[in-house]
Write a protein that holds these residues in place. Sequence first.
Motif, PDB file in Angstrom:
ATOM      1  N   SER A  45      -5.774  81.104  76.196  1.00 45.66           N
ATOM      2  CA  SER A  45      -5.709  80.403  78.246  1.00 45.66           C
ATOM      3  C   SER A  45      -4.722  79.811  78.327  1.00 45.66           C
ATOM      4  CB  SER A  45      -7.153  79.647  77.543  1.00 45.66           C
ATOM      5  OG  SER A  45      -8.073  80.474  77.979  1.00 45.66           O
ATOM      6  N   LEU A  46      -4.316  79.273  77.042  1.00 41.03           N
ATOM      7  CA  LEU A  46      -3.060  78.524  77.356  1.00 41.03           C
ATOM      8  C   LEU A  46      -2.053  79.504  77.350  1.00 41.03           C
ATOM      9  CD1 LEU A  46      -0.520  75.830  77.987  1.00 41.03           C
ATOM     10  CD2 LEU A  46      -1.096  76.199  75.065  1.00 41.03           C
ATOM     11  N   CYS A  47      -1.794  80.758  76.700  1.00 42.39           N
ATOM     12  CA  CYS A  47      -0.838  81.901  76.930  1.00 42.39           C
ATOM     13  C   CYS A  47      -1.207  82.300  78.372  1.00 42.39           C
ATOM     14  CB  CYS A  47      -0.878  83.176  75.685  1.00 42.39           C
ATOM     15  SG  CYS A  47      -0.800  82.942  74.289  1.00 42.39           S
ATOM     16  N   GLN A 107       7.286  83.849  72.155  1.00 43.06           N
ATOM     17  CA  GLN A 107       6.786  83.789  70.718  1.00 43.06           C
ATOM     18  C   GLN A 107       6.135  84.490  70.263  1.00 43.06           C
ATOM     19  OE1 GLN A 107       8.695  80.258  67.908  1.00 43.06           O
ATOM     20  NE2 GLN A 107       9.296  80.189  69.399  1.00 43.06           N
ATOM     21  N   LEU A 108       4.964  83.883  70.443  1.00 40.59           N
ATOM     22  CA  LEU A 108       3.386  84.810  70.537  1.00 40.59           C
ATOM     23  C   LEU A 108       3.195  86.374  71.004  1.00 40.59           C
ATOM     24  CD1 LEU A 108       1.408  81.823  70.419  1.00 40.59           C
ATOM     25  CD2 LEU A 108       2.200  82.197  68.860  1.00 40.59           C
ATOM     26  N   LYS A 109       3.502  86.330  71.479  1.00 40.02           N
ATOM     27  CA  LYS A 109       3.900  87.367  72.496  1.00 40.02           C
ATOM     28  C   LYS A 109       3.943  88.706  71.234  1.00 40.02           C
ATOM     29  CE  LYS A 109       4.752  88.435  76.719  1.00 40.02           C
ATOM     30  NZ  LYS A 109       5.556  88.498  78.260  1.00 40.02           N
ATOM     31  N   GLN A 110       5.267  88.763  70.387  1.00 35.04           N
ATOM     32  CA  GLN A 110       5.390  89.114  69.884  1.00 35.04           C
ATOM     33  C   GLN A 110       4.398  89.710  68.208  1.00 35.04           C
ATOM     34  OE1 GLN A 110       7.937  90.560  70.543  1.00 35.04           O
ATOM     35  NE2 GLN A 110       7.953  89.264  72.556  1.00 35.04           N
ATOM     36  N   ASP A 111       3.726  88.752  68.343  1.00 35.57           N
ATOM     37  CA  ASP A 111       2.929  88.672  66.909  1.00 35.57           C
ATOM     38  C   ASP A 111       1.836  89.287  67.170  1.00 35.57           C
ATOM     39  OD1 ASP A 111       0.986  87.621  65.436  1.00 35.57           O
ATOM     40  OD2 ASP A 111       2.426  86.537  64.729  1.00 35.57           O
ATOM     41  N   ARG A 112       2.025  90.410  66.496  1.00 40.79           N
ATOM     42  CA  ARG A 112       0.883  91.233  66.819  1.00 40.79           C
ATOM     43  C   ARG A 112      -0.715  91.225  66.274  1.00 40.79           C
ATOM     44  NH1 ARG A 112       3.374  96.486  62.656  1.00 40.79           N
ATOM     45  NH2 ARG A 112       1.885  97.784  64.081  1.00 40.79           N
ATOM     46  N   PHE A 113      -0.789  90.745  65.225  1.00 41.88           N
ATOM     47  CA  PHE A 113      -2.107  89.883  64.821  1.00 41.88           C
ATOM     48  C   PHE A 113      -2.742  89.626  66.259  1.00 41.88           C
ATOM     49  CE2 PHE A 113      -4.948  85.814  63.239  1.00 41.88           C
ATOM     50  CZ  PHE A 113      -5.739  87.574  62.910  1.00 41.88           C
ATOM     51  N   LEU A 114      -2.355  89.191  66.861  1.00 43.24           N
ATOM     52  CA  LEU A 114      -2.566  87.464  67.771  1.00 43.24           C
ATOM     53  C   LEU A 114      -2.981  88.212  68.912  1.00 43.24           C
ATOM     54  CD1 LEU A 114      -0.014  84.531  67.751  1.00 43.24           C
ATOM     55  CD2 LEU A 114      -2.625  84.674  66.853  1.00 43.24           C
ATOM     56  N   SER A 115      -1.255  89.482  69.031  1.00 40.74           N
ATOM     57  CA  SER A 115      -1.777  90.317  70.422  1.00 40.74           C
ATOM     58  C   SER A 115      -2.848  91.346  70.336  1.00 40.74           C
ATOM     59  CB  SER A 115      -0.376  91.133  71.036  1.00 40.74           C
ATOM     60  OG  SER A 115       1.057  90.682  70.850  1.00 40.74           O
ATOM     61  N   ALA A 116      -3.761  91.753  69.108  1.00 41.98           N
ATOM     62  CA  ALA A 116      -4.603  92.742  68.961  1.00 41.98           C
ATOM     63  C   ALA A 116      -5.916  92.009  69.430  1.00 41.98           C
ATOM     64  CB  ALA A 116      -4.466  92.970  67.554  1.00 41.98           C
ATOM     65  N   LEU A 117      -6.253  90.379  69.516  1.00 43.63           N
ATOM     66  CA  LEU A 117      -7.402  90.110  69.425  1.00 43.63           C
ATOM     67  C   LEU A 117      -7.115  89.548  70.806  1.00 43.63           C
ATOM     68  CD1 LEU A 117      -6.656  89.326  66.267  1.00 43.63           C
ATOM     69  CD2 LEU A 117      -6.583  87.301  66.260  1.00 43.63           C
ATOM     70  N   ARG A 146      -5.303  78.595  57.071  1.00 47.14           N
ATOM     71  CA  ARG A 146      -5.396  79.276  58.596  1.00 47.14           C
ATOM     72  C   ARG A 146      -4.999  77.449  59.876  1.00 47.14           C
ATOM     73  NH1 ARG A 146     -10.498  79.394  59.311  1.00 47.14           N
ATOM     74  NH2 ARG A 146     -11.476  78.699  57.601  1.00 47.14           N
ATOM     75  N   LYS A 147      -5.392  76.635  58.758  1.00 52.99           N
ATOM     76  CA  LYS A 147      -4.600  75.410  60.019  1.00 52.99           C
ATOM     77  C   LYS A 147      -3.082  75.359  59.988  1.00 52.99           C
ATOM     78  CE  LYS A 147      -4.797  70.465  59.885  1.00 52.99           C
ATOM     79  NZ  LYS A 147      -5.820  69.392  58.861  1.00 52.99           N
ATOM     80  N   GLN A 148      -2.599  75.644  58.777  1.00 56.93           N
ATOM     81  CA  GLN A 148      -1.096  75.533  58.619  1.00 56.93           C
ATOM     82  C   GLN A 148      -0.526  77.079  59.981  1.00 56.93           C
ATOM     83  OE1 GLN A 148       0.757  76.323  55.057  1.00 56.93           O
ATOM     84  NE2 GLN A 148       2.957  75.733  55.986  1.00 56.93           N
ATOM     85  N   GLU A 149      -1.065  77.571  59.908  1.00 51.41           N
ATOM     86  CA  GLU A 149      -1.005  78.818  60.968  1.00 51.41           C
ATOM     87  C   GLU A 149      -1.043  78.142  62.452  1.00 51.41           C
ATOM     88  OE1 GLU A 149      -2.850  82.367  59.667  1.00 51.41           O
ATOM     89  OE2 GLU A 149      -1.515  83.171  57.924  1.00 51.41           O
ATOM     90  N   TYR A 150      -2.183  77.991  62.991  1.00 51.37           N
ATOM     91  CA  TYR A 150      -2.571  77.890  63.791  1.00 51.37           C
ATOM     92  C   TYR A 150      -1.655  76.888  64.312  1.00 51.37           C
ATOM     93  CZ  TYR A 150      -6.055  76.695  67.853  1.00 51.37           C
ATOM     94  OH  TYR A 150      -7.430  76.313  68.722  1.00 51.37           O
ATOM     95  N   SER A 151      -1.312  75.412  63.504  1.00 48.64           N
ATOM     96  CA  SER A 151      -0.451  74.649  64.142  1.00 48.64           C
ATOM     97  C   SER A 151       0.991  75.166  64.167  1.00 48.64           C
ATOM     98  CB  SER A 151      -0.098  73.809  62.692  1.00 48.64           C
ATOM     99  OG  SER A 151       0.003  72.619  63.111  1.00 48.64           O
ATOM    100  N   GLN A 152       1.338  76.165  63.277  1.00 44.87           N
ATOM    101  CA  GLN A 152       2.998  76.731  63.681  1.00 44.87           C
ATOM    102  C   GLN A 152       2.679  77.675  65.015  1.00 44.87           C
ATOM    103  OE1 GLN A 152       3.456  79.633  60.982  1.00 44.87           O
ATOM    104  NE2 GLN A 152       4.357  77.713  59.562  1.00 44.87           N
ATOM    105  N   TRP A 153       1.365  78.344  66.072  1.00 44.15           N
ATOM    106  CA  TRP A 153       0.942  79.146  67.071  1.00 44.15           C
ATOM    107  C   TRP A 153       1.164  77.796  68.223  1.00 44.15           C
ATOM    108  CZ3 TRP A 153      -3.324  81.640  64.787  1.00 44.15           C
ATOM    109  CH2 TRP A 153      -3.488  82.400  63.681  1.00 44.15           C
ATOM    110  N   ILE A 154       1.062  76.411  68.102  1.00 44.17           N
ATOM    111  CA  ILE A 154       0.567  76.161  69.262  1.00 44.17           C
ATOM    112  C   ILE A 154       2.015  75.244  68.986  1.00 44.17           C
ATOM    113  CG2 ILE A 154      -0.690  72.923  69.030  1.00 44.17           C
ATOM    114  CD1 ILE A 154      -2.734  73.936  67.664  1.00 44.17           C
ATOM    115  N   ASN A 155       2.614  74.857  68.492  1.00 45.09           N
ATOM    116  CA  ASN A 155       3.950  73.882  68.429  1.00 45.09           C
ATOM    117  C   ASN A 155       4.910  74.618  69.072  1.00 45.09           C
ATOM    118  OD1 ASN A 155       2.773  71.908  66.814  1.00 45.09           O
ATOM    119  ND2 ASN A 155       4.233  73.004  65.194  1.00 45.09           N
ATOM    120  N   THR A 156       4.623  76.067  69.551  1.00 46.17           N
ATOM    121  CA  THR A 156       5.789  77.630  70.806  1.00 46.17           C
ATOM    122  C   THR A 156       5.395  76.658  71.586  1.00 46.17           C
ATOM    123  OG1 THR A 156       3.237  78.600  70.611  1.00 46.17           O
ATOM    124  CG2 THR A 156       5.467  79.274  68.923  1.00 46.17           C
ATOM    125  N   PHE A 157       3.482  75.695  72.088  1.00 51.34           N
ATOM    126  CA  PHE A 157       3.673  75.528  73.335  1.00 51.34           C
ATOM    127  C   PHE A 157       4.118  73.996  73.424  1.00 51.34           C
ATOM    128  CE2 PHE A 157       0.823  78.511  73.199  1.00 51.34           C
ATOM    129  CZ  PHE A 157       1.144  79.896  74.128  1.00 51.34           C
TER     130      PHE A 157
END
Length: 244
Positions: A45-47, A107-117, A146-157
Motif C-alpha cells: 500500500s505504501l509502495c 529500490q523496492l521496484k528492483q526487487d524481483r521477489f517483491l515485484s512478483a508478490l 525475515r524480520k531483518q529483511e522486512y526492516s530493510q524494506w521499511i527503511n527505504t521509506f
Amino acid sequence: MTELVYEQPLNEKTRSYLRLEYLEQQLQLNLEQDHQHRCFYPLFSLCELAERCDYRGEVLKDLDKQIKLLENWQNLPHINRQQVNKYLDKLILARELLCASDRPGSQLKQDRFLSALRQRFNMPGACCNFDLPQLHYWLAKPWDIRKQEYSQWINTFQALLSPISLLLELTRLTTEYTDAVAKAGFYQANSNQALSLIRVQLESQQGCYPTISGHRNRYAIHFVQFDQQKHSDKAIEFKLATCI
C-alpha cells in the motif's frame, strides 16, 4: 475505562499524511510480531501511494515552514527554548535526510521477489503456495531473518515517513483538549483560523462513535450509536481538540 481518539483531516494534505502515518504504524507492528504474509499489505500500500504521488516536495515545504516558525519562536518571551530547540534540531535533520534520499520505495521496484508478490496480492486468495511458491519459501525462513529483511524494506521509506510523523506530532501539539457536549448527539462550531485536523476523545463505554465533517473554518460532529447504527439523541460528553 477506555478512551478512544478519532481524527478527521480537514484538508487533502493532512489526509494523505494520516494515511502514510497509519501505514507506518502497521509496518512497525509487523516488526514486533510475526504476522506471516499479512505483513506485505501495508508495505505494498505504501509502495502504491509513493508511486502515485510525489510527497517529497510537499513535505519539504512543510518542513521549511515549521523550521522558520520555530526559529521565530526562539526570540519570544515565556517560550520553552529547550523544547523549541529539540524540535528544531529534529526538523533540520529530517530535512537533510529527505533531501539526500532516493525517491521513497524506488529500490523496492528492483526487487524481483517483491515485484512478483505485489502483482498477485490484489487477487483474492492468490497467496496459496501453488500461486506463490517463493512466498512459501520466504515464510519458512527463521523469523529473525525475515524480520531483518522486512526492516530493510521499511527503511527505504523512513526518509519520508519520519518527517511526516514529526509534522503530525507538531500539528497535534498546536492545541489541547477541551471539554465539550454534543446536545442530542450533534455538535458544530466555527473557527477564526484555518483548521487542519479535528480530534475527538470519547469513552468507549458511551456506546457511540463520531462522524466528523468540515472544511477549514467550519466543522460538525454527529454521534452514532454503534448497536443501533443510528444517530444518537442523547447528550454526549467528549473532549475536543481543533488543530491548525
